[in-house]
Design an enzyme around this catalytic site. Structure first.
Site, PDB file in Angstrom:
ATOM      1  CB  SER A   1      28.886  -5.265 -18.192  1.00 24.37           C
ATOM      2  OG  SER A   1      27.419  -5.740 -17.280  1.00 24.37           O
TER       3      SER A   1
ATOM      4  CE1 TYR B   1      26.672  -0.109 -19.164  1.00 24.99           C
ATOM      5  CE2 TYR B   1      25.822  -2.315 -18.602  1.00 24.99           C
ATOM      6  CZ  TYR B   1      26.781  -1.489 -18.202  1.00 24.99           C
ATOM      7  OH  TYR B   1      27.733  -1.506 -17.402  1.00 24.99           O
TER       8      TYR B   1
HETATM    9  N1  LIG Z   1      28.578  -0.521 -11.333  1.00 29.13           N
HETATM   10  C1  LIG Z   1      28.172  -1.461 -12.102  1.00 29.13           C
HETATM   11  O1  LIG Z   1      27.010  -2.016 -11.487  1.00 29.13           O
HETATM   12  C2  LIG Z   1      28.817  -2.197 -13.137  1.00 29.13           C
HETATM   13  C3  LIG Z   1      28.705  -3.638 -13.681  1.00 29.13           C
HETATM   14  C4  LIG Z   1      29.224  -4.141 -14.626  1.00 29.13           C
HETATM   15  C5  LIG Z   1      29.992  -3.305 -15.314  1.00 29.13           C
HETATM   16  N2  LIG Z   1      30.159  -1.817 -15.015  1.00 29.13           N
HETATM   17  C6  LIG Z   1      31.293  -1.066 -15.809  1.00 29.13           C
HETATM   18  O2  LIG Z   1      32.323  -0.891 -14.943  1.00 29.13           O
HETATM   19  C7  LIG Z   1      32.948   0.341 -15.441  1.00 29.13           C
HETATM   20  C8  LIG Z   1      33.276   1.156 -14.461  1.00 29.13           C
HETATM   21  O3  LIG Z   1      31.962   1.642 -13.726  1.00 29.13           O
HETATM   22  P1  LIG Z   1      31.540   2.231 -12.366  1.00 29.13           P
HETATM   23  O4  LIG Z   1      30.631   1.397 -11.472  1.00 29.13           O
HETATM   24  O5  LIG Z   1      32.831   2.423 -11.609  1.00 29.13           O
HETATM   25  O6  LIG Z   1      30.859   3.489 -12.693  1.00 29.13           O
HETATM   26  P2  LIG Z   1      31.223   5.008 -12.427  1.00 29.13           P
HETATM   27  O7  LIG Z   1      30.062   5.947 -12.745  1.00 29.13           O
HETATM   28  O8  LIG Z   1      31.710   5.172 -10.982  1.00 29.13           O
HETATM   29  O9  LIG Z   1      32.544   5.362 -13.425  1.00 29.13           O
HETATM   30  C9  LIG Z   1      32.217   5.524 -14.585  1.00 29.13           C
HETATM   31  C10 LIG Z   1      33.386   6.703 -14.809  1.00 29.13           C
HETATM   32  O10 LIG Z   1      33.590   6.896 -16.161  1.00 29.13           O
HETATM   33  C11 LIG Z   1      33.516   8.367 -16.237  1.00 29.13           C
HETATM   34  N3  LIG Z   1      33.132   8.964 -17.857  1.00 29.13           N
HETATM   35  C12 LIG Z   1      31.594   8.670 -17.996  1.00 29.13           C
HETATM   36  N4  LIG Z   1      31.545   9.310 -19.254  1.00 29.13           N
HETATM   37  C13 LIG Z   1      32.836   9.563 -19.648  1.00 29.13           C
HETATM   38  C14 LIG Z   1      33.275  10.330 -20.957  1.00 29.13           C
HETATM   39  N5  LIG Z   1      32.555  10.672 -21.947  1.00 29.13           N
HETATM   40  N6  LIG Z   1      34.647  10.604 -21.092  1.00 29.13           N
HETATM   41  C15 LIG Z   1      35.167  10.237 -19.994  1.00 29.13           C
HETATM   42  N7  LIG Z   1      34.915   9.556 -18.851  1.00 29.13           N
HETATM   43  C16 LIG Z   1      33.743   9.274 -18.756  1.00 29.13           C
HETATM   44  C17 LIG Z   1      32.695   8.959 -15.279  1.00 29.13           C
HETATM   45  O11 LIG Z   1      33.231  10.221 -15.182  1.00 29.13           O
HETATM   46  C18 LIG Z   1      33.175   8.064 -14.003  1.00 29.13           C
HETATM   47  O12 LIG Z   1      34.370   8.902 -13.373  1.00 29.13           O
HETATM   48  C19 LIG Z   1      32.021   1.074 -16.528  1.00 29.13           C
HETATM   49  O13 LIG Z   1      32.430   0.540 -17.771  1.00 29.13           O
HETATM   50  C20 LIG Z   1      30.539  -0.015 -16.380  1.00 29.13           C
HETATM   51  O14 LIG Z   1      29.940  -0.053 -17.498  1.00 29.13           O
HETATM   52  C21 LIG Z   1      29.625  -1.432 -13.928  1.00 29.13           C
END
Ligand SMILES: NC(=O)c1ccc[n+]([C@@H]2O[C@H](COP(=O)([O-])OP(=O)(O)OC[C@H]3O[C@@H](n4cnc5c(N)ncnc54)[C@H](O)[C@@H]3O)[C@@H](O)[C@H]2O)c1
Length: 306
Positions: free
Chosen positions: A174, A187
């Protein structure tokens, strides 16, 4: 080699690589992409958001998909979408905060499918509270899912990649892994760790001369997937809340071109460069001015599953 000769050689190498990077920036990714058709891709957190979009893109490129998520229902929906594209995904319900589940499921994957070529460490969670208000269990879980799980999946699947001198690890970090943010202490700590892990792995592979095993770390600003519902940005032209499809396309381009780090939007690269050369207090004032320290003021987080 004499240290003066070595210095001259290194300076030439640095200048050459700078020039190469500038030239490559003007060549569209499609002209310098590797072919991943037929490769086995494991995506964690494939049940929603980025994980789902990345799975779809890899499937369109003819990859065999292995889906991991704790959300069985979301993963089933992703699998159905992939099947409509003619792919035959295999889904495993696994809680990535549990090391033993990761090890057991990895063994099962090797029995069912064999070795993995591209490992996408994507699953992530956020508590979104001020540090002193975060419950210990949630801090622990954030670290377990956002970084410890990366350690364990790499331990499971990278030995096979090194043996074949072929593979790619994609760590979804991130922009919070580059700059600290008010309201995201746990985070940010997990994402700084992911950035450091990726860079160190790359150095290890280099020292082992494993030039066929690549790593890419992804550092996006907020993405409109629902995970960070409620966040706000003060200057959306410079630091927009990102469109998930744009992020997924950029990640795929980064992987296909063996890019080491993908920062989105491009302004994040400027932040990273600036951090090392301006006084820390200037950085804090700029961070406040650009509203970064207030992005989490109205954070709600995921309200419902997409
Ligand atoms: N959304 C944002 O603003 C953003 C920004 C920067 C980075 N990210 C990163 O991108 C990645 C994807 O995020 P996203 O936005 O698609 O979020 P999201 O919540 O849509 O997807 C995350 C997925 O991880 C799964 N997950 C969570 N805990 C888990 C566990 N204990 N075991 C197995 N699976 C698990 C969830 O069920 C979900 O399907 C993450 O690592 C997040 O930190 C997101």
């Amino acid at each position: 080699m004499n240290v003066i000769v070595e210095t001259v050689v290194v300076l030439f190498q640095v200048a050459y690589l700078w020039l190469q990077a500038i030239v490559l920036a003007f060549i569209p990714a499609s002209y310098r992409s590797k072919d991943v058709a037929g490769e086995t891709v494991l995506v964690t957190g494939a049940g929603s958001g980025l994980g789902r979009l990345l799975s779809i893109r890899f499937a369109r490129r003819g990859c065999r998909l292995i889906l991991w998520d704790v959300n069985t229902q979301g993963m089933a929906e992703t699998a159905e979408m992939l099947r409509k594209l003619g792919s035959v995904p295999i889904a495993y319900t696994v809680d990535l905060s549990k090391k033993e589940q990761i090890y057991d499921t990895a063994e099962q994957v090797k029995r069912d499918v064999g070795e993995v070529d591209i490992l996408v460490n994507n699953a992530g969670i956020v508590t979104g509270k001020k540090f002193l208000e975060c419950k210990d269990e949630l801090i622990q879980k954030t670290m377990d899912v956002n970084i410890m799980a990366h350690f364990w999946t790499v331990k499971c699947f990278v030995p096979g990649m090194l043996e074949r001198n072929h593979g790619h690890i994609v760590n979804i970090a991130s922009a919070a892994g580059i700059s600290g943010v008010n309201g995201l202490a746990d985070y940010c700590a997990s994402k700084f760790a992911a950035v450091g892990f990726d860079e160190s792995l790359r150095m290890e592979f280099l020292s082992m001369e494993k030039t066929g095993v690549h790593t890419t770390v992804i550092c996006p600003f907020y993405i409109n997937t629902g995970m960070f519902e409620g966040v706000q940005t003060r200057f959306p032209l410079l630091l927009p809340i990102l469109d998930p499809d744009y992020v997924a396309d950029s990640i795929i381009n980064g992987v296909l071109t063996n890019t080491h780090i993908v920062m989105l939007p491009p302004a994040i690269a400027f932040v990273a460069a600036l951090k090392g050369i301006i006084p820390v207090k200037c950085g804090m004032i700029l961070s406040n001015f650009f509203g970064v320290n207030h992005t989490m003021d109205n954070f709600k987080g995921r309200q419902k599953r997409d």
